[in-house]
Scaffold this motif. Structure first.
Motif, PDB file in Angstrom:
ATOM      1  N   MET A   1       0.351  -1.178  -0.141  1.00  0.00           N
ATOM      2  CA  MET A   1       0.798   0.042   0.070  1.00  0.00           C
ATOM      3  C   MET A   1       0.923   1.199   0.193  1.00  0.00           C
ATOM      4  SD  MET A   1      -2.791  -0.904  -0.393  1.00  0.00           S
ATOM      5  CE  MET A   1      -4.211  -0.209  -0.018  1.00  0.00           C
ATOM      6  N   VAL A   2       0.563   2.244  -0.899  1.00  0.00           N
ATOM      7  CA  VAL A   2       1.268   3.280  -0.670  1.00  0.00           C
ATOM      8  C   VAL A   2       0.196   4.568   0.001  1.00  0.00           C
ATOM      9  CG1 VAL A   2       3.221   2.994  -2.613  1.00  0.00           C
ATOM     10  CG2 VAL A   2       0.450   4.035  -3.339  1.00  0.00           C
ATOM     11  N   LYS A   3       1.436   5.996   0.567  1.00  0.00           N
ATOM     12  CA  LYS A   3       0.362   6.276   1.383  1.00  0.00           C
ATOM     13  C   LYS A   3       0.509   7.686   0.191  1.00  0.00           C
ATOM     14  CE  LYS A   3       3.561   9.876   3.632  1.00  0.00           C
ATOM     15  NZ  LYS A   3       5.047   9.356   2.365  1.00  0.00           N
ATOM     16  N   ASP A   4       0.441   8.118  -0.929  1.00  0.00           N
ATOM     17  CA  ASP A   4      -0.026   8.890  -1.354  1.00  0.00           C
ATOM     18  C   ASP A   4       0.479   8.610  -2.888  1.00  0.00           C
ATOM     19  OD1 ASP A   4       2.731   9.429  -1.849  1.00  0.00           O
ATOM     20  OD2 ASP A   4       2.855  11.143  -0.580  1.00  0.00           O
ATOM     21  N   VAL A   5       0.559   9.844  -3.808  1.00  0.00           N
ATOM     22  CA  VAL A   5       0.874   9.945  -5.342  1.00  0.00           C
ATOM     23  C   VAL A   5       2.228   9.855  -5.916  1.00  0.00           C
ATOM     24  CG1 VAL A   5       0.013  11.423  -7.572  1.00  0.00           C
ATOM     25  CG2 VAL A   5      -1.762  11.091  -6.120  1.00  0.00           C
ATOM     26  N   ALA A   6       2.663  10.680  -5.124  1.00  0.00           N
ATOM     27  CA  ALA A   6       4.765  10.739  -4.746  1.00  0.00           C
ATOM     28  C   ALA A   6       5.090   8.884  -4.861  1.00  0.00           C
ATOM     29  CB  ALA A   6       4.692  11.559  -4.381  1.00  0.00           C
ATOM     30  N   GLU A   7       4.418   8.699  -3.876  1.00  0.00           N
ATOM     31  CA  GLU A   7       4.787   6.790  -3.768  1.00  0.00           C
ATOM     32  C   GLU A   7       4.116   6.281  -4.958  1.00  0.00           C
ATOM     33  OE1 GLU A   7       4.424   5.108   0.304  1.00  0.00           O
ATOM     34  OE2 GLU A   7       5.357   6.699   1.008  1.00  0.00           O
ATOM     35  N   LEU A   8       2.481   6.223  -5.140  1.00  0.00           N
ATOM     36  CA  LEU A   8       2.840   5.602  -6.281  1.00  0.00           C
ATOM     37  C   LEU A   8       3.571   5.477  -7.295  1.00  0.00           C
ATOM     38  CD1 LEU A   8       0.742   3.784  -7.203  1.00  0.00           C
ATOM     39  CD2 LEU A   8      -1.010   5.556  -8.184  1.00  0.00           C
ATOM     40  N   VAL A   9       3.819   6.649  -7.984  1.00  0.00           N
ATOM     41  CA  VAL A   9       4.899   7.009  -9.075  1.00  0.00           C
ATOM     42  C   VAL A   9       6.081   6.963  -8.529  1.00  0.00           C
ATOM     43  CG1 VAL A   9       5.890   9.435 -10.636  1.00  0.00           C
ATOM     44  CG2 VAL A   9       3.333   9.301  -9.469  1.00  0.00           C
TER      45      VAL A   9
ATOM     46  N   ASN B   1      -8.908   2.920  -4.419  1.00  0.00           N
ATOM     47  CA  ASN B   1     -10.070   3.601  -4.193  1.00  0.00           C
ATOM     48  C   ASN B   1      -9.993   3.946  -2.636  1.00  0.00           C
ATOM     49  OD1 ASN B   1     -13.133   2.235  -3.361  1.00  0.00           O
ATOM     50  ND2 ASN B   1     -12.632   1.187  -5.113  1.00  0.00           N
ATOM     51  N   LYS B   2     -11.433   4.693  -2.470  1.00  0.00           N
ATOM     52  CA  LYS B   2     -11.900   5.048  -1.614  1.00  0.00           C
ATOM     53  C   LYS B   2     -11.989   4.041   0.260  1.00  0.00           C
ATOM     54  CE  LYS B   2     -16.304   6.796  -0.958  1.00  0.00           C
ATOM     55  NZ  LYS B   2     -17.121   5.376  -2.503  1.00  0.00           N
ATOM     56  N   ASP B   3     -12.154   2.922  -0.503  1.00  0.00           N
ATOM     57  CA  ASP B   3     -12.524   1.797   0.492  1.00  0.00           C
ATOM     58  C   ASP B   3     -11.541   0.906   0.767  1.00  0.00           C
ATOM     59  OD1 ASP B   3     -13.588  -0.194   1.662  1.00  0.00           O
ATOM     60  OD2 ASP B   3     -15.446  -0.497   0.638  1.00  0.00           O
ATOM     61  N   ALA B   4     -10.360   1.366   1.770  1.00  0.00           N
ATOM     62  CA  ALA B   4      -9.455   0.300   1.601  1.00  0.00           C
ATOM     63  C   ALA B   4      -9.590  -0.911   2.960  1.00  0.00           C
ATOM     64  CB  ALA B   4      -8.574   0.540   3.161  1.00  0.00           C
ATOM     65  N   GLU B   5     -11.301  -1.578   2.884  1.00  0.00           N
ATOM     66  CA  GLU B   5     -11.238  -3.035   2.570  1.00  0.00           C
ATOM     67  C   GLU B   5     -11.681  -3.502   1.213  1.00  0.00           C
ATOM     68  OE1 GLU B   5     -11.160  -4.481   5.462  1.00  0.00           O
ATOM     69  OE2 GLU B   5     -10.600  -2.200   5.708  1.00  0.00           O
ATOM     70  N   ALA B   6     -11.673  -2.667   0.375  1.00  0.00           N
ATOM     71  CA  ALA B   6     -12.340  -3.171  -0.908  1.00  0.00           C
ATOM     72  C   ALA B   6     -11.261  -4.143  -1.240  1.00  0.00           C
ATOM     73  CB  ALA B   6     -12.649  -2.081  -2.139  1.00  0.00           C
ATOM     74  N   PRO B   7     -12.180  -5.364  -2.235  1.00  0.00           N
ATOM     75  CA  PRO B   7     -11.411  -6.497  -3.045  1.00  0.00           C
ATOM     76  C   PRO B   7     -10.999  -6.136  -2.991  1.00  0.00           C
ATOM     77  CG  PRO B   7     -14.060  -6.749  -2.885  1.00  0.00           C
ATOM     78  CD  PRO B   7     -14.154  -6.134  -2.289  1.00  0.00           C
ATOM     79  N   ILE B   8     -10.748  -5.443  -4.379  1.00  0.00           N
ATOM     80  CA  ILE B   8      -9.305  -4.882  -5.648  1.00  0.00           C
ATOM     81  C   ILE B   8      -8.197  -5.016  -4.912  1.00  0.00           C
ATOM     82  CG2 ILE B   8     -10.064  -2.612  -5.461  1.00  0.00           C
ATOM     83  CD1 ILE B   8      -9.182  -4.324  -8.563  1.00  0.00           C
ATOM     84  N   PHE B   9      -8.329  -4.465  -3.284  1.00  0.00           N
ATOM     85  CA  PHE B   9      -6.550  -4.687  -3.247  1.00  0.00           C
ATOM     86  C   PHE B   9      -6.074  -6.351  -2.271  1.00  0.00           C
ATOM     87  CE2 PHE B   9      -8.342  -0.111  -1.880  1.00  0.00           C
ATOM     88  CZ  PHE B   9      -7.277   0.176  -2.311  1.00  0.00           C
ATOM     89  N   GLU B  10      -7.282  -6.246  -2.448  1.00  0.00           N
ATOM     90  CA  GLU B  10      -6.217  -8.334  -2.187  1.00  0.00           C
ATOM     91  C   GLU B  10      -4.981  -8.664  -3.476  1.00  0.00           C
ATOM     92  OE1 GLU B  10      -6.580 -10.071   0.426  1.00  0.00           O
ATOM     93  OE2 GLU B  10      -7.687  -8.796   1.234  1.00  0.00           O
TER      94      GLU B  10
ATOM     95  N   PHE C   1     -11.216  11.280  -7.245  1.00  0.00           N
ATOM     96  CA  PHE C   1     -11.591  12.843  -7.903  1.00  0.00           C
ATOM     97  C   PHE C   1     -10.576  13.618  -7.830  1.00  0.00           C
ATOM     98  CE2 PHE C   1     -16.133  10.815  -7.323  1.00  0.00           C
ATOM     99  CZ  PHE C   1     -15.909  11.120  -9.608  1.00  0.00           C
ATOM    100  N   THR C   2      -9.685  13.298  -6.385  1.00  0.00           N
ATOM    101  CA  THR C   2      -8.466  14.718  -6.220  1.00  0.00           C
ATOM    102  C   THR C   2      -7.192  13.400  -7.003  1.00  0.00           C
ATOM    103  OG1 THR C   2      -8.592  13.302  -4.331  1.00  0.00           O
ATOM    104  CG2 THR C   2      -8.806  15.669  -4.233  1.00  0.00           C
ATOM    105  N   LEU C   3      -7.314  11.883  -6.876  1.00  0.00           N
ATOM    106  CA  LEU C   3      -5.929  11.403  -7.182  1.00  0.00           C
ATOM    107  C   LEU C   3      -5.455  11.095  -8.581  1.00  0.00           C
ATOM    108  CD1 LEU C   3      -5.983   8.399  -4.358  1.00  0.00           C
ATOM    109  CD2 LEU C   3      -4.244  10.307  -4.042  1.00  0.00           C
TER     110      LEU C   3
END
Lengths: 248, 313
Positions: A231-239, B282-291, B302-304
């Motif tokens: 898991m990354v915490k922000d866009v910079a880490e993702l990039v 995804n805004k839901d940390a529990e979403a199965p996609i993260f598996e 919308f911001t990311l």
């Protein structure tokens, strides 16, 4: 005109199937069984053609053991006029199924056979095409729109490149894709009505079909698991992570 | 030794990359590989096929009736051309799925659908239950083997140093006129093809509207990626159905897959199992996609997504 509909029973699409530890099969004991979703769509399309006055009779066909009757009753409750149950001890492979359908087609003389593009258990995607070949008639697979008039069907097909439209002379075989329609729900009064609709029983052996089950499954295995990622915490880490993998 | 015939898929005079993937599968079976080109104008397609590594010859049938890939028209020709071959393969695309079972029935043989691994000339692995189980399948050796090749499982064959010979094949086959091509409406062609793209950006129901999907398109264009969608987004009418990725849509294997606002229903995950790297936003940390994601980022798309697009320069 008459429409024949393939109506297979499969493990319900919401069930997460598991492979038996000894690799001998998929665990199906006590698992919910339902109509193959693509076959529900096939039946719905046939019923709509009947409601439009294009077809006069819709016949659902199932191949399987004695307890398949309850499943065929669902097809009757949905609206089919009658059902044909081809009694076979086990599931048959697509070539055998197509040969069975051909026998029924010769007897029933339908103008259309509609089946799902594939069953969601074996995922073969073959039976409709094989029947069309054996019958020497047109096929329109992966249908998302069907219009029938003047002895012809105009079928829009979902192909990888987009939407292809074919015109086929009837009789013909159509296989359904997901977006052809949304199947109706079965209502309680229809379940009652279905009890008096006829189910014809035909023994597989009596059809004189040469079995085409040429393939042997030697082992079942679960699919390989993907490793859990980071898991990354922000866009910079993702990039940065994508760059580290050489993806940017 | 096996003799393998591969039915070429093509459109607008160009060979579909799926054909080169079938060749890689055929090489694993081992033996002599011929490519069969059925078309109205065969020359450009045949020349492309002849340059693929592993191809020993290209057979062509140029007929006006072959202008469009109608299974009812192609099948009797493929069945006739199959004489003397031990294997006939086609890609498991809508082209191959439509055509090959028709050929199999004409030849009176079974077909192995979606070959994902070759264990021997007549033993293969293929997915069932939407890839939730893998079966090993054994086919009889005394009959021609027909198989469709799961394109997501194979890399495309490279190019050969010298072009293979091209031969016109004379087939005495009557063709039916009961099936007629009307039209093909192709999706947008200014972006990479979803099925074969190296990068894909997909959006889900969390996008909320067709207008908001512009975010996905902008990010995809920045990455040179194809655009995909979840079934939920397609059903909500945000994008056309040919963009759907998943069990009932397209099964893809890009190097990079970015899932935006997609929760990760089984039916969607089935379509991306073979992707190289999966990124999930995804805004839901529990979403199965993260598996299944290799890299996960929790937050508001919308911001990311605009931020990511800016970060890519």
């Amino acid at each position: 005109m008459k429409i024949l509909v393939g109506y297979k029973r499969v493990v319900d699409y919401n069930v997460r199937i598991t492979v038996k530890p000894d690799g001998s099969g998929v665990a199906t004991e006590g698992v919910k069984l339902s109509a193959n979703p693509f076959d529900d769509i096939a039946l719905e399309e046939a019923l709509r053609l009947r409601e439009k006055g294009v077809a006069t009779e819709v016949v659902v066909v199932g191949i399987g053991p004695a307890d398949l009757q309850a499943h065929l009753r669902n097809g009757l409750a949905m609206g089919a006029n009658r059902a044909i149950h081809v009694v076979a001890p086990d599931a048959v492979q697509p070539l055998t199924a197509a040969r069975v359908f051909l026998k029924l087609v010769e007897k029933e003389q339908p103008q259309l056979v509609i089946v799902g593009k594939q069953a969601i258990d074996d995922d073969c995607n073959q039976t409709g095409q094989m029947l069309a070949a054996l019958w020497n008639r047109p096929q329109a697979t992966f249908a998302s729109k069907v219009e029938v008039a003047d002895g012809k069907a105009r079928v829009t097909r979902e192909v990888d490149a987009g939407l292809e439209t074919l015109e086929v002379d009837l009789p013909a075989v159509i296989t359904t894709d997901l977006r052809l329609n949304e199947p109706r729900f079965i209502k309680l009064p229809d379940i009652m009505k279905a009890k008096s609709k006829p189910i014809e029983t035909v023994e597989f052996a009596s059809l004189g079909v040469e079995p085409g089950d040429h393939l042997r499954i030697t082992r079942y295995a679960p699919p390989p698991k993907r490793q859990k990622g980071v898991m990354v915490k922000d866009v910079a880490e993702l990039v940065a992570a994508l760059k580290a993998k050489g993806l940017l | 030794m096996s003799k393998i015939l591969i039915v070429a898929e093509h459109l607008d005079g160009k060979l579909n990359p799926a054909t080169a993937k079938c060749i890689t599968c055929a090489k694993q079976i081992g033996g002599e590989i011929a490519v069969l080109v059925l078309a109205d104008a065969v020359d450009a397609i045949a020349a492309e096929a002849a340059r693929l590594d592993g191809v020993s010859k290209v057979l062509t049938v140029a007929r006006a009736e072959n202008a469009h890939p109608l299974a009812a028209v192609y099948a009797p020709q493929v069945a006739a051309a199959a004489a003397g071959y031990s294997h006939v393969l086609a890609p498991s695309t809508t082209f191959g799925k439509d055509l090959l079972p028709r050929v199999a029935a004409l030849l009176g043989v079974a077909q192995v659908s979606d070959i994902m691994a070759v264990d021997g000339a007549y033993t293969f692995k293929r997915p069932i239950y939407a890839g939730n189980a893998i079966v090993s399948v054994e086919a009889p050796q005394d009959r021609v083997l027909l198989g469709t090749v799961r394109v997501a499982s194979y890399a495309a064959a490279g190019s050969a140093a010298a072009a293979a010979p091209v031969e016109a094949l004379a087939l005495d086959v009557a063709l039916p006129s009961h099936t007629r091509f009307v039209e093909l409406k192709q999706g947008k062609s200014d972006r990479p093809d979803l099925q074969s793209a190296a990068r894909v950006v997909s959006g889900g129901r969390a996008l909320g509207s067709a207008e908001n999907f512009a975010l996905i398109y902008k990010l995809a264009d920045k990455l040179g990626a194809a655009v995909g969608a979840s079934r939920a987004a397609v059903d909500a009418g945000y994008v056309p159905s040919d963009l759907q990725v998943g069990q009932t849509g397209k099964i893809i294997a890009p190097e990079l897959y970015i899932a935006v606002g997609i929760s990760g229903a089984i039916q969607h995950l089935t379509g991306i199992k073979d992707a190289g790297t999966i990124v999930a936003i995804n805004k839901d940390a529990e979403a199965p996609i993260f598996e299944v994601a290799d890299i996960g980022l929790v937050g508001d798309l919308f911001t990311l997504v605009p931020e990511l697009e800016r970060a890519l320069g």
